[in-house]
Enzyme design. Structure first.
Site, PDB file in Angstrom:
ATOM      1  N   CYS A 147      41.554  34.308  53.553  1.00  0.00           N
ATOM      2  CA  CYS A 147      40.550  35.354  53.355  1.00  0.00           C
ATOM      3  C   CYS A 147      39.826  35.646  54.668  1.00  0.00           C
ATOM      4  O   CYS A 147      39.333  34.727  55.328  1.00  0.00           O
ATOM      5  CB  CYS A 147      39.555  34.938  52.276  1.00  0.00           C
ATOM      6  N   LYS A 161      47.497  29.180  50.949  1.00  0.00           N
ATOM      7  CA  LYS A 161      47.793  30.586  51.287  1.00  0.00           C
ATOM      8  C   LYS A 161      47.101  30.889  52.603  1.00  0.00           C
ATOM      9  O   LYS A 161      45.902  30.625  52.754  1.00  0.00           O
ATOM     10  CB  LYS A 161      47.305  31.522  50.180  1.00  0.00           C
ATOM     11  N   GLY A 199      52.534  40.869  51.348  1.00  0.00           N
ATOM     12  CA  GLY A 199      51.975  41.921  52.184  1.00  0.00           C
ATOM     13  C   GLY A 199      52.760  43.213  52.110  1.00  0.00           C
ATOM     14  O   GLY A 199      53.970  43.236  52.381  1.00  0.00           O
TER      15      GLY A 199
HETATM   16  C1  LIG Z   1      40.231  43.158  46.430  1.00  0.00           C
HETATM   17  C2  LIG Z   1      40.985  42.031  47.074  1.00  0.00           C
HETATM   18  C3  LIG Z   1      40.584  40.723  46.855  1.00  0.00           C
HETATM   19  C4  LIG Z   1      41.285  39.667  47.462  1.00  0.00           C
HETATM   20  N1  LIG Z   1      40.919  38.386  47.177  1.00  0.00           N
HETATM   21  C5  LIG Z   1      41.650  37.352  47.683  1.00  0.00           C
HETATM   22  C6  LIG Z   1      41.378  36.010  47.295  1.00  0.00           C
HETATM   23  O1  LIG Z   1      40.492  35.747  46.459  1.00  0.00           O
HETATM   24  N2  LIG Z   1      42.133  35.024  47.857  1.00  0.00           N
HETATM   25  C7  LIG Z   1      43.151  35.289  48.761  1.00  0.00           C
HETATM   26  O2  LIG Z   1      43.805  34.352  49.245  1.00  0.00           O
HETATM   27  N3  LIG Z   1      43.437  36.554  49.104  1.00  0.00           N
HETATM   28  C8  LIG Z   1      42.734  37.577  48.579  1.00  0.00           C
HETATM   29  N4  LIG Z   1      43.091  38.858  48.870  1.00  0.00           N
HETATM   30  C9  LIG Z   1      44.315  39.108  49.682  1.00  0.00           C
HETATM   31  C10 LIG Z   1      45.539  39.261  48.752  1.00  0.00           C
HETATM   32  O3  LIG Z   1      45.818  38.069  48.058  1.00  0.00           O
HETATM   33  C11 LIG Z   1      46.800  39.648  49.561  1.00  0.00           C
HETATM   34  O4  LIG Z   1      47.043  38.640  50.507  1.00  0.00           O
HETATM   35  C12 LIG Z   1      46.632  40.988  50.277  1.00  0.00           C
HETATM   36  O5  LIG Z   1      46.066  41.965  49.419  1.00  0.00           O
HETATM   37  C13 LIG Z   1      47.989  41.488  50.819  1.00  0.00           C
HETATM   38  O6  LIG Z   1      48.892  41.689  49.763  1.00  0.00           O
HETATM   39  P1  LIG Z   1      49.207  43.175  49.174  1.00  0.00           P
HETATM   40  O7  LIG Z   1      49.618  44.030  50.353  1.00  0.00           O
HETATM   41  O8  LIG Z   1      50.328  42.955  48.192  1.00  0.00           O
HETATM   42  O9  LIG Z   1      47.939  43.683  48.550  1.00  0.00           O
HETATM   43  C14 LIG Z   1      42.398  39.925  48.304  1.00  0.00           C
HETATM   44  C15 LIG Z   1      42.786  41.251  48.517  1.00  0.00           C
HETATM   45  C16 LIG Z   1      42.106  42.298  47.908  1.00  0.00           C
HETATM   46  C17 LIG Z   1      42.571  43.721  48.148  1.00  0.00           C
END
Ligand SMILES: Cc1cc2nc3c(=O)[nH]c(=O)nc-3n(C[C@H](O)[C@H](O)[C@H](O)COP(=O)(O)O)c2cc1C
Length: 319
Positions: free
Chosen positions: A92, A132, A194
């Site tokens: 994060c 992660k 991603g």
């Molecule tokens: C609204 C939001 C909240 C997120 N909260 C977390 C979280 O609590 N823990 C985490 O490891 N990643 C968090 N992420 C990152 C996502 O797990 C992921 O790594 C990121 O969105 C990239 O993947 P995507 O392109 O499929 O969205 C968050 C992303 C978004 C958009």
């Protein structure tokens, strides 16, 4: 190839899991991040963060924290519950989290990160432990691999990589070559994450040396994404009005009233991007605090634009 729902704060709660499961679901669902200190302090809302229903054996709890003692103690508590695993958030990049030393800031100090994982590992005896992460603070393959190997040696059993640096947040495209590198050189499963924004990309990412693909925002926008990818070549039909109304119903059923407004707003910010006039619908929903009024806006939208209701797709598998 296994499919994972990404951990997303305020989004990946039980209501969204149930919605995704109505289409057949994915293999594993990460919870939204759970604050280690919050869990230890035991506020009355914590029960909703740790609700792993309806299939706890497919839910991986993710813990977020900035000190090893509280992460280890919280991990020990979660280890007592039914779940598929326990994950530590080292990805994060939100300032509110990194300012306190949580999330990706663990990647700035190899020794303390490994010591923390070692301490957590000794507490988690019943479930697999995973991490992660992002790429850290620069795109240096040697540094990333050194960090991953350290985690592996400390007993981490799976790594999810969101291949962007801390600074990149969501800018630039995710660097899947790093996922490939990690998958080829580590002995534990590596999950890539991603920019999997639709089912055809999910199918395309289903080939590679990694063990699984994780989807975040794409699965909020299209809760049917996993089903659509698995149905490659067959036709699937989705009633997108019914999906929206079902989400609101599940939210009321599974979450406390204090969470309804913010969580509905967060969901519709992604869901409304499916529609030609979705920005209007989203703006209207953001003006409402009552979920029944939000439902009325959804009905009104599809009365006005009935052609947007049914999505009928056949995924053509990539060659
Ligand atoms: C609204 C939001 C909240 C997120 N909260 C977390 C979280 O609590 N823990 C985490 O490891 N990643 C968090 N992420 C990152 C996502 O797990 C992921 O790594 C990121 O969105 C990239 O993947 P995507 O392109 O499929 O969205 C968050 C992303 C978004 C958009």
């Amino acid at each position: 190839m296994q499919y994972y729902l990404a951990p997303m704060a305020t989004l990946t709660h039980r209501a969204l899991r149930e919605l995704i499961l109505e289409f057949g679901g994915c293999d594993y669902f990460f919870s939204e991040m759970i604050s280690a200190r919050g869990l230890l302090n035991g506020g009355h809302l914590e029960q909703y963060y740790v609700d792993a229903g309806p299939h706890p054996d497919r839910v991986i709890y993710q813990l977020m924290g900035s000190d090893a003692d509280s992460i280890a103690a919280a991990a020990a508590m979660l280890d007592e519950r039914d779940c598929a695993g326990i994950d530590i958030n080292m990805g994060c990049a939100a300032p509110a989290i990194t300012r306190q030393g949580g999330g990706v800031s663990w990647m700035s100090d190899y020794d303390s990160a490994i010591r923390m994982v070692d301490q957590v590992r000794r507490q988690v005896t019943r479930h697999p432990l995973s991490v992660k992460l992002r790429l850290g603070f620069d795109e240096d393959p040697e540094r990333v691999m050194h960090f991953c190997r350290g985690l592996e040696q400390a007993g981490v059993e799976m790594i999810t990589m969101h291949p962007r640096t801390a600074k990149q947040k969501f800018k630039r495209t995710a660097r899947w070559s790093f996922v490939e590198l990690a998958a080829e050189h580590l002995h534990i499963p590596v999950i890539g994450n991603g920019d999997v924004t639709d089912a055809s990309r999910l199918v395309a990412r289903s080939r590679g040396p990694w063990s699984g693909v994780m989807v975040g925002r794409g699965a909020v926008q299209q809760p049917w994404i996993f089903a659509q990818a698995r149905a490659a070549g067959q036709q699937i039909e989705v009633d997108r009005e019914a999906v929206a109304l079902q989400f609101l119903e599940l939210l009321r059923r599974r979450q406390p009233a204090e969470f309804w407004k913010s969580r509905a707003h967060r969901f519709f910010a992604y869901y409304c991007t499916n529609f030609a006039w979705g920005h209007n619908l989203n703006t209207g929903i953001h003006r409402e605090s009552d979920t029944h009024a939000m439902g009325a806006l959804v009905r009104q939208y599809f009365r006005r634009y009935p052609q947007e209701r049914i999505l009928s797709v056949a995924l053509v598998p990539n060659p």
